[in-house]
Design a protein around this motif. Structure first.
Motif, mmCIF file in Angstrom:
data_model
loop_
_atom_site.group_PDB
_atom_site.id
_atom_site.type_symbol
_atom_site.label_atom_id
_atom_site.label_comp_id
_atom_site.label_asym_id
_atom_site.label_seq_id
_atom_site.Cartn_x
_atom_site.Cartn_y
_atom_site.Cartn_z
ATOM 1 N N ALA A 173 0.831 -1.199 0.000
ATOM 2 C CA ALA A 173 0.000 0.000 0.000
ATOM 3 C C ALA A 173 0.868 1.252 0.000
ATOM 4 O O ALA A 173 1.858 1.348 0.721
ATOM 5 N N SER A 174 0.532 2.210 -0.818
ATOM 6 C CA SER A 174 1.276 3.457 -0.898
ATOM 7 C C SER A 174 0.937 4.317 0.301
ATOM 8 O O SER A 174 -0.235 4.530 0.615
ATOM 9 N N ARG A 175 1.968 4.806 0.975
ATOM 10 C CA ARG A 175 1.770 5.664 2.126
ATOM 11 C C ARG A 175 2.199 7.085 1.778
ATOM 12 O O ARG A 175 3.239 7.300 1.176
ATOM 13 N N ASN A 176 1.377 8.016 2.175
ATOM 14 C CA ASN A 176 1.709 9.416 1.999
ATOM 15 C C ASN A 176 2.460 9.880 3.244
ATOM 16 O O ASN A 176 1.905 9.880 4.345
ATOM 17 N N PRO A 177 3.731 10.278 3.105
ATOM 18 C CA PRO A 177 4.498 10.661 4.298
ATOM 19 C C PRO A 177 3.871 11.818 5.046
ATOM 20 O O PRO A 177 3.950 11.882 6.270
ATOM 21 N N ASN A 178 3.266 12.758 4.320
ATOM 22 C CA ASN A 178 2.631 13.893 4.998
ATOM 23 C C ASN A 178 1.476 13.433 5.884
ATOM 24 O O ASN A 178 1.297 13.928 7.001
ATOM 25 N N GLU A 179 0.679 12.468 5.386
ATOM 26 C CA GLU A 179 -0.434 11.960 6.185
ATOM 27 C C GLU A 179 0.067 11.207 7.416
ATOM 28 O O GLU A 179 -0.506 11.317 8.506
ATOM 29 N N VAL A 180 1.135 10.422 7.248
ATOM 30 C CA VAL A 180 1.688 9.673 8.380
ATOM 31 C C VAL A 180 2.203 10.618 9.450
ATOM 32 O O VAL A 180 1.945 10.434 10.649
ATOM 33 N N ASP A 218 12.764 16.936 8.418
ATOM 34 C CA ASP A 218 13.765 15.881 8.237
ATOM 35 C C ASP A 218 13.122 14.502 8.357
ATOM 36 O O ASP A 218 13.479 13.567 7.635
ATOM 37 N N THR A 219 12.175 14.376 9.290
ATOM 38 C CA THR A 219 11.471 13.103 9.436
ATOM 39 C C THR A 219 10.674 12.771 8.186
ATOM 40 O O THR A 219 10.649 11.624 7.727
ATOM 41 N N LYS A 220 10.008 13.782 7.628
ATOM 42 C CA LYS A 220 9.264 13.564 6.385
ATOM 43 C C LYS A 220 10.199 13.142 5.257
ATOM 44 O O LYS A 220 9.899 12.225 4.490
ATOM 45 N N ASP A 221 11.348 13.804 5.161
ATOM 46 C CA ASP A 221 12.303 13.462 4.098
ATOM 47 C C ASP A 221 12.819 12.037 4.277
ATOM 48 O O ASP A 221 12.997 11.307 3.290
ATOM 49 N N ARG A 222 13.072 11.644 5.518
ATOM 50 C CA ARG A 222 13.554 10.279 5.762
ATOM 51 C C ARG A 222 12.493 9.250 5.394
ATOM 52 O O ARG A 222 12.800 8.210 4.800
ATOM 53 N N LEU A 223 11.234 9.549 5.722
ATOM 54 C CA LEU A 223 10.154 8.638 5.372
ATOM 55 C C LEU A 223 9.987 8.551 3.858
ATOM 56 O O LEU A 223 9.772 7.465 3.309
ATOM 57 N N ARG A 224 10.098 9.689 3.179
ATOM 58 C CA ARG A 224 10.032 9.676 1.714
ATOM 59 C C ARG A 224 11.156 8.823 1.133
ATOM 60 O O ARG A 224 10.959 8.082 0.163
ATOM 61 N N SER A 225 12.350 8.930 1.722
ATOM 62 C CA SER A 225 13.478 8.135 1.237
ATOM 63 C C SER A 225 13.221 6.646 1.413
ATOM 64 O O SER A 225 13.548 5.841 0.535
ATOM 65 N N GLU A 226 12.630 6.277 2.550
ATOM 66 C CA GLU A 226 12.325 4.869 2.783
ATOM 67 C C GLU A 226 11.301 4.355 1.778
ATOM 68 O O GLU A 226 11.431 3.241 1.248
ATOM 69 N N LEU A 227 10.268 5.167 1.492
ATOM 70 C CA LEU A 227 9.266 4.762 0.521
ATOM 71 C C LEU A 227 9.867 4.666 -0.879
ATOM 72 O O LEU A 227 9.554 3.744 -1.641
ATOM 73 N N ASP A 228 10.746 5.617 -1.209
ATOM 74 C CA ASP A 228 11.418 5.553 -2.509
ATOM 75 C C ASP A 228 12.285 4.305 -2.613
ATOM 76 O O ASP A 228 12.374 3.686 -3.682
ATOM 77 N N ASP A 264 11.728 1.440 -1.122
ATOM 78 C CA ASP A 264 10.840 0.301 -1.347
ATOM 79 C C ASP A 264 10.413 0.212 -2.805
ATOM 80 O O ASP A 264 10.371 -0.866 -3.399
ATOM 81 N N VAL A 265 10.074 1.376 -3.383
ATOM 82 C CA VAL A 265 9.670 1.387 -4.792
ATOM 83 C C VAL A 265 10.816 0.939 -5.688
ATOM 84 O O VAL A 265 10.638 0.132 -6.606
ATOM 85 N N ASN A 266 12.032 1.447 -5.414
ATOM 86 C CA ASN A 266 13.189 1.062 -6.224
ATOM 87 C C ASN A 266 13.511 -0.416 -6.077
ATOM 88 O O ASN A 266 13.912 -1.073 -7.054
ATOM 89 N N ARG A 267 13.331 -0.939 -4.873
ATOM 90 C CA ARG A 267 13.600 -2.363 -4.670
ATOM 91 C C ARG A 267 12.609 -3.216 -5.437
ATOM 92 O O ARG A 267 12.990 -4.218 -6.063
ATOM 93 N N ARG A 268 11.322 -2.809 -5.435
ATOM 94 C CA ARG A 268 10.340 -3.562 -6.223
ATOM 95 C C ARG A 268 10.636 -3.437 -7.713
ATOM 96 O O ARG A 268 10.478 -4.402 -8.472
ATOM 97 N N ALA A 269 11.069 -2.238 -8.138
ATOM 98 C CA ALA A 269 11.411 -2.064 -9.549
ATOM 99 C C ALA A 269 12.584 -2.952 -9.935
ATOM 100 O O ALA A 269 12.586 -3.566 -11.012
ATOM 101 N N GLU A 270 13.575 -3.043 -9.057
ATOM 102 C CA GLU A 270 14.720 -3.916 -9.334
ATOM 103 C C GLU A 270 14.281 -5.370 -9.437
ATOM 104 O O GLU A 270 14.739 -6.115 -10.311
#
Length: 277
Positions: free
Chosen positions: A145-152, A230-240, A242-248
């Motif tokens: 499921a896609s998570r919106n970092p701002n909502e979290v 910074d927390t939002k940026d870190r969460l965005r990085s984690e989600l990115d 995950d997406v890159n790992r699935r793409a790989e």
């Protein structure tokens, strides 16, 4: 291939059957062998058969709305796959492929009917298996499921953190700068006009005190807001990530399929050569 009754005793679902019931069920099911990368069934097949893992490895996949292959299950020894479609007598909604040389028990709806007539409590074991698969599917949905970092972040934000965001947002706006300049100009102009009766004559020590207090309070509040960013940026990085790992993973899957197609083409070429020679 006829099923050996001894093979059924190693399947957890059939472990409670007695000798007679095991022999009856063995006459209803078949032991199937699959080669490496052989497809057991594909999405849309309506063969009405389910399978139980005996040896080897099987991967059950489906395709999501983005046309990406998603691994639904890798059944362990004794676990069913394709079971729900067999019971409902509907086309399979997944694709099962043997990852290595694999042996499976092929089970039909009639086989299950005979089993339940002989051993009604076996139905509870089947429900347990279906429950595990249901939970695995739920976990898959949660992970994908896609998570919106701002909502979290907003959901977990405290009152103080919301206030710090508001202060930082207002302090970094043109409204604050213009308002600050207007008030400062009015304050200085009034004190200059009052001269000796001014409450804060030049060099405006009281004004400097207010500005120092404002800066002392505003700085840590803005730092709090920056920490949340910074927390939002870190969460965005984690989600990115995950997406890159699935793409790989998808790229590797495409590469494996391309290699498999190349091998199959080579086999066909070899077969044509043999036919022509």
């Amino acid at each position: 291939m006829a099923c050996n009754p001894e093979a059924l005793k190693h399947v957890p679902l059939f472990a409670l059957l007695d000798e007679e019931e095991t022999a009856v069920l063995a006459g209803q099911v078949e032991l199937k062998k699959f080669a490496t990368r052989q497809r057991i069934y594909k999405t849309g097949d309506s063969s009405g058969q389910a399978y139980v893992m005996v040896t080897g490895r099987v991967r059950v996949t489906t395709v999501d709305e983005d046309n990406q292959e998603v691994v639904v299950d890798e059944p362990a020894h004794g676990e069913f796959f394709g079971f729900a479609s067999m019971l409902e007598q509907t086309p399979h909604q997944t694709t099962a492929i043997a990852l290595e040389e694999t042996e499976c028990l092929e089970v039909t709806r009639h086989s299950i009917a005979v089993l339940l007539q002989r051993k009604p409590l076996a139905g509870m074991d089947m429900l347990t298996v279906l429950g595990r698969q249901f939970h695995a599917a739920q976990q898959l949905v949660r992970l994908r499921a896609s998570r919106n970092p701002n909502e979290v972040i907003e959901k977990e934000a405290t009152l103080g953190e919301r206030v710090s965001d508001s202060v930082a947002r207002f302090g970094g706006s043109w409204v604050f700068i213009i308002s600050f300049l207007i008030l400062s100009t009015i304050y200085i102009a009034v004190n200059v006009m009052l001269r000796r009766t001014a409450w804060d004559p030049y060099p405006f020590i009281l004004l400097n005190l207010f500005l120092s207090m404002l800066a002392a309070i505003q700085a840590p509040v803005i730092m709090m807001s920056q920490n949340r960013q910074d927390t939002k940026d870190r969460l965005r990085s984690e989600l990115d990530f995950d997406v890159n790992r699935r793409a790989e993973s998808e790229i590797q899957g495409l590469a494996r399929k391309a290699n498999l197609l190349g091998d199959q083409i080579a086999d066909l070429e070899e077969l044509v050569r043999k036919k022509l020679s």
